[in-house]
Design a protein around this motif. Structure first.
Motif, PDB file in Angstrom:
ATOM      1  N   SER A 152       0.822  -1.211   0.000  1.00 13.56           N
ATOM      2  CA  SER A 152       0.000   0.000   0.000  1.00 13.56           C
ATOM      3  C   SER A 152       0.853   1.257   0.000  1.00 13.56           C
ATOM      4  CB  SER A 152      -0.927  -0.003   1.221  1.00 13.56           C
ATOM      5  OG  SER A 152      -1.763  -1.138   1.224  1.00 13.56           O
ATOM      6  N   ALA A 153       1.939   1.243   0.774  1.00  9.27           N
ATOM      7  CA  ALA A 153       2.808   2.415   0.836  1.00  9.27           C
ATOM      8  C   ALA A 153       3.433   2.725  -0.514  1.00  9.27           C
ATOM      9  CB  ALA A 153       3.900   2.193   1.878  1.00  9.27           C
ATOM     10  N   MET A 154       3.619   1.719  -1.341  1.00 12.36           N
ATOM     11  CA  MET A 154       4.166   1.935  -2.675  1.00 12.36           C
ATOM     12  C   MET A 154       3.071   2.244  -3.698  1.00 12.36           C
ATOM     13  SD  MET A 154       7.040  -1.114  -2.744  1.00 12.36           S
ATOM     14  CE  MET A 154       7.573  -0.687  -4.394  1.00 12.36           C
ATOM     15  N   ALA A 155       1.914   1.583  -3.556  1.00  7.05           N
ATOM     16  CA  ALA A 155       0.865   1.708  -4.570  1.00  7.05           C
ATOM     17  C   ALA A 155       0.155   3.057  -4.513  1.00  7.05           C
ATOM     18  CB  ALA A 155      -0.157   0.579  -4.396  1.00  7.05           C
ATOM     19  N   ILE A 156      -0.057   3.596  -3.309  1.00  7.59           N
ATOM     20  CA  ILE A 156      -0.837   4.835  -3.201  1.00  7.59           C
ATOM     21  C   ILE A 156      -0.151   6.013  -3.906  1.00  7.59           C
ATOM     22  CG2 ILE A 156      -1.727   6.548  -1.571  1.00  7.59           C
ATOM     23  CD1 ILE A 156      -2.383   4.236   0.314  1.00  7.59           C
ATOM     24  N   PRO A 157       1.107   6.324  -3.609  1.00 10.11           N
ATOM     25  CA  PRO A 157       1.720   7.466  -4.318  1.00 10.11           C
ATOM     26  C   PRO A 157       1.841   7.247  -5.821  1.00 10.11           C
ATOM     27  CG  PRO A 157       3.346   6.320  -2.985  1.00 10.11           C
ATOM     28  CD  PRO A 157       2.023   5.767  -2.611  1.00 10.11           C
ATOM     29  N   ILE A 158       2.136   6.016  -6.253  1.00 10.24           N
ATOM     30  CA  ILE A 158       2.244   5.751  -7.689  1.00 10.24           C
ATOM     31  C   ILE A 158       0.880   5.878  -8.355  1.00 10.24           C
ATOM     32  CG2 ILE A 158       2.788   3.978  -9.405  1.00 10.24           C
ATOM     33  CD1 ILE A 158       4.938   2.945  -7.508  1.00 10.24           C
ATOM     34  N   GLY A 159      -0.158   5.375  -7.704  1.00  7.34           N
ATOM     35  CA  GLY A 159      -1.511   5.503  -8.259  1.00  7.34           C
ATOM     36  C   GLY A 159      -1.955   6.949  -8.361  1.00  7.34           C
ATOM     37  N   ILE A 160      -1.627   7.755  -7.353  1.00  6.34           N
ATOM     38  CA  ILE A 160      -1.959   9.180  -7.393  1.00  6.34           C
ATOM     39  C   ILE A 160      -1.203   9.868  -8.522  1.00  6.34           C
ATOM     40  CG2 ILE A 160      -1.756  11.360  -6.136  1.00  6.34           C
ATOM     41  CD1 ILE A 160      -2.247   9.763  -3.557  1.00  6.34           C
ATOM     42  N   LEU A 161       0.051   9.501  -8.695  1.00  4.33           N
ATOM     43  CA  LEU A 161       0.894  10.106  -9.729  1.00  4.33           C
ATOM     44  C   LEU A 161       0.334   9.844 -11.122  1.00  4.33           C
ATOM     45  CD1 LEU A 161       3.646  11.647  -9.949  1.00  4.33           C
ATOM     46  CD2 LEU A 161       4.680   9.412 -10.400  1.00  4.33           C
ATOM     47  N   ILE A 162       0.013   8.600 -11.421  1.00  2.76           N
ATOM     48  CA  ILE A 162      -0.474   8.302 -12.764  1.00  2.76           C
ATOM     49  C   ILE A 162      -1.936   8.702 -12.946  1.00  2.76           C
ATOM     50  CG2 ILE A 162       1.172   6.413 -12.999  1.00  2.76           C
ATOM     51  CD1 ILE A 162      -1.035   4.437 -12.538  1.00  2.76           C
TER      52      ILE A 162
END
Length: 291
Positions: A112-122
């Motif tokens: 989750s800590a990796m997926a949330i910022p990447i998901g927000i970015l894209i």
């Protein structure tokens, strides 16, 4: 000759007829529970939910008590309960549950800590979406089960292998779901921020994040169920402790009561996790209660 009735008499008759017939309830007020978007009181909701569990338990008891299914395949509820009580009393159940909960929480937190910022970015920037989303779409269709032998080669049978399986099973799905949560922010909100002269970073922090956080939290609530699934898979194949490991050992000795008991226990843990996250959602995102 018949006398014409007076207006007063007619009005009285109409009133009497109206009083004699009960008022009709509008159709829209009937069966609210079966209307799209209808609501139920908390008592009614809990009654229906508990009733379903009771009915399924009764069917299970009936199938085992009447001999429709042999005990080796489906032991009765009382046998499963007695076995789980014995495992709880000698500490086996709590030891297995503790290590499994630890593995699940750590693996899920990393993903989750990796997926949330990447998901927000894209979800915000098309250039990053073009660079990342096709790759994520490509990897997420690869079966997680096929990675189990590789993860054993890479990380052995340590907890790191369990974390890696959970990460593979949840990260890529979470990225796309978070991206969709961000994309659902109304463009008018972003346009209003630009009209007010806000920078892109400020729009992201002050407008996009508050609007998308309730959806992101719901994404986490859904994906934590996947984390439980992939954890048990990892423990079934390569582990010396945990709930999945105990299920594998019980299979070797035909201890069906233990297998069913642990499966039900996993369901209880998942239900507790889900309801806890729902409760936190109501507290953390009261501003989105209408949503």
């Amino acid at each position: 000759m018949l006398e014409a009735s007076s207006p007063t008499t007619n009005a009285t008759a109409v009133k009497a007829g109206t009083a004699a017939q009960p008022p009709k309830i509008p159709q829209r007020n009937r069966a609210k529970a079966f209307r799209i978007g209808g609501r139920l009181s908390r008592t009614a909701y809990l009654s229906i939910a508990v009733g379903v569990f009771v009915a399924l338990g009764a069917l299970w008891w009936l199938a085992s008590a009447t001999g429709m299914v042999k005990p080796i395949f489906l032991p009765g509820p009382q046998d499963v309960w007695a076995r789980m009580v014995a495992l709880a009393q000698n500490g086996t159940l709590w030891s297995d549950a503790g290590i499994s909960v630890y593995r699940m929480l750590v693996g899920f937190a990393i993903a989750s800590a990796m997926a949330i910022p990447i998901g927000i970015l894209i979800g915000c920037f098309k250039a990053w979406e073009a660079a990342i989303e096709p790759l994520v779409d490509f990897v997420r269709y690869m079966p997680v089960v096929a990675f189990v032998p590789l993860t054993i080669l890479w990380a052995g049978t340590s907890d790191g292998q369990k974390f890696l399986i959970i990460w593979i099973g949840t990260f890529f799905q979470q990225v796309l779901m978070v991206m969709d949560n961000v994309k659902r922010v109304p463009p008018d909100f972003v346009g209003l921020g630009r009209t007010l002269g806000m920078s892109e970073s400020r729009i992201l922090v002050k407008i996009v994040l508050p609007s998308s956080l309730p959806g992101i939290w719901d994404t986490l609530r859904i994906s934590i169920g996947w984390a439980w699934t992939w954890l048990v898979l990892a423990e079934l194949v390569a582990a010396t402790s945990g709930l999945g490991y105990r299920i594998t050992v019980s299979q070797r000795f035909f201890q069906t009561d233990t297998i069913i008991g642990y499966i039900l226990f996993l369901g209880v843990l998942g239900l507790i996790t889900d309801q806890a996250m729902k409760a936190f959602e109501r507290v953390l995102f009261r501003y989105a209660a209408s949503h």
